[in-house]
Write a protein that holds these residues in place. Sequence first.
Motif, mmCIF file in Angstrom:
data_model
loop_
_atom_site.group_PDB
_atom_site.id
_atom_site.type_symbol
_atom_site.label_atom_id
_atom_site.label_comp_id
_atom_site.label_asym_id
_atom_site.label_seq_id
_atom_site.Cartn_x
_atom_site.Cartn_y
_atom_site.Cartn_z
ATOM 1 N N MET A 30 -1.399 1.370 -11.058
ATOM 2 C CA MET A 30 -0.298 1.788 -9.954
ATOM 3 C C MET A 30 -1.339 2.114 -8.485
ATOM 4 S SD MET A 30 2.052 4.332 -12.125
ATOM 5 C CE MET A 30 2.825 5.114 -10.831
ATOM 6 N N THR A 31 -2.506 2.755 -9.020
ATOM 7 C CA THR A 31 -3.386 2.972 -7.840
ATOM 8 C C THR A 31 -3.581 1.623 -6.984
ATOM 9 O OG1 THR A 31 -4.374 4.959 -8.799
ATOM 10 C CG2 THR A 31 -5.666 3.729 -7.057
ATOM 11 N N ALA A 32 -3.880 0.672 -7.722
ATOM 12 C CA ALA A 32 -4.256 -0.691 -7.027
ATOM 13 C C ALA A 32 -2.999 -1.202 -6.202
ATOM 14 C CB ALA A 32 -4.679 -1.602 -7.908
ATOM 15 N N GLY A 33 -1.754 -1.016 -6.993
ATOM 16 C CA GLY A 33 -0.540 -1.202 -6.153
ATOM 17 C C GLY A 33 -0.283 -0.863 -4.998
ATOM 18 N N LEU A 34 -0.613 0.698 -5.176
ATOM 19 C CA LEU A 34 -0.389 1.619 -3.819
ATOM 20 C C LEU A 34 -1.476 1.238 -2.696
ATOM 21 C CD1 LEU A 34 -0.052 5.233 -5.387
ATOM 22 C CD2 LEU A 34 1.664 3.716 -3.824
ATOM 23 N N VAL A 35 -2.736 0.820 -2.959
ATOM 24 C CA VAL A 35 -3.667 0.428 -2.094
ATOM 25 C C VAL A 35 -3.241 -0.810 -1.490
ATOM 26 C CG1 VAL A 35 -6.165 -0.369 -1.781
ATOM 27 C CG2 VAL A 35 -5.553 1.673 -3.120
ATOM 28 N N VAL A 36 -2.771 -1.861 -2.277
ATOM 29 C CA VAL A 36 -2.259 -2.955 -1.751
ATOM 30 C C VAL A 36 -1.109 -2.833 -0.884
ATOM 31 C CG1 VAL A 36 -1.281 -5.378 -2.128
ATOM 32 C CG2 VAL A 36 -3.244 -4.563 -3.446
ATOM 33 N N GLY A 37 -0.187 -1.895 -0.900
ATOM 34 C CA GLY A 37 1.145 -1.834 -0.246
ATOM 35 C C GLY A 37 0.866 -1.114 0.800
ATOM 36 N N LEU A 38 -0.166 -0.111 1.073
ATOM 37 C CA LEU A 38 -0.368 0.600 2.385
ATOM 38 C C LEU A 38 -1.376 -0.510 3.118
ATOM 39 C CD1 LEU A 38 -1.666 4.279 0.896
ATOM 40 C CD2 LEU A 38 0.526 3.409 2.209
ATOM 41 N N TRP A 39 -2.201 -1.343 2.412
ATOM 42 C CA TRP A 39 -3.308 -2.010 3.280
ATOM 43 C C TRP A 39 -1.905 -3.210 3.984
ATOM 44 C CZ3 TRP A 39 -8.092 -1.498 4.393
ATOM 45 C CH2 TRP A 39 -8.528 -2.340 5.148
ATOM 46 N N ALA A 40 -1.047 -3.620 3.226
ATOM 47 C CA ALA A 40 -0.048 -4.662 3.711
ATOM 48 C C ALA A 40 0.559 -4.031 5.069
ATOM 49 C CB ALA A 40 0.796 -5.238 2.783
#
Length: 61
Positions: A30-40
């Motif tokens: 979930m943390t990795a998903g949040l980072v990818v989403g915010l980075w996008a």
Amino acid sequence: MLHQLLTALGDRIENDDRGDVPGWVLVTIMTAGLVVGLWAVAGPRLAALFTTAMDAVVTQL
């Protein structure tokens, strides 16, 4: 007898270091998903902000 049983059970629980592996895996994913989403979403804006700041520094020199 009961006291010995409860003591043995308590020692076993205290020494159980297996942890909650599925919970940690879920938190990591979930943390990795949040980072990818915010980075996008924020990536292009952060790049533009960095470029503008570097241009301002270069023109000051």
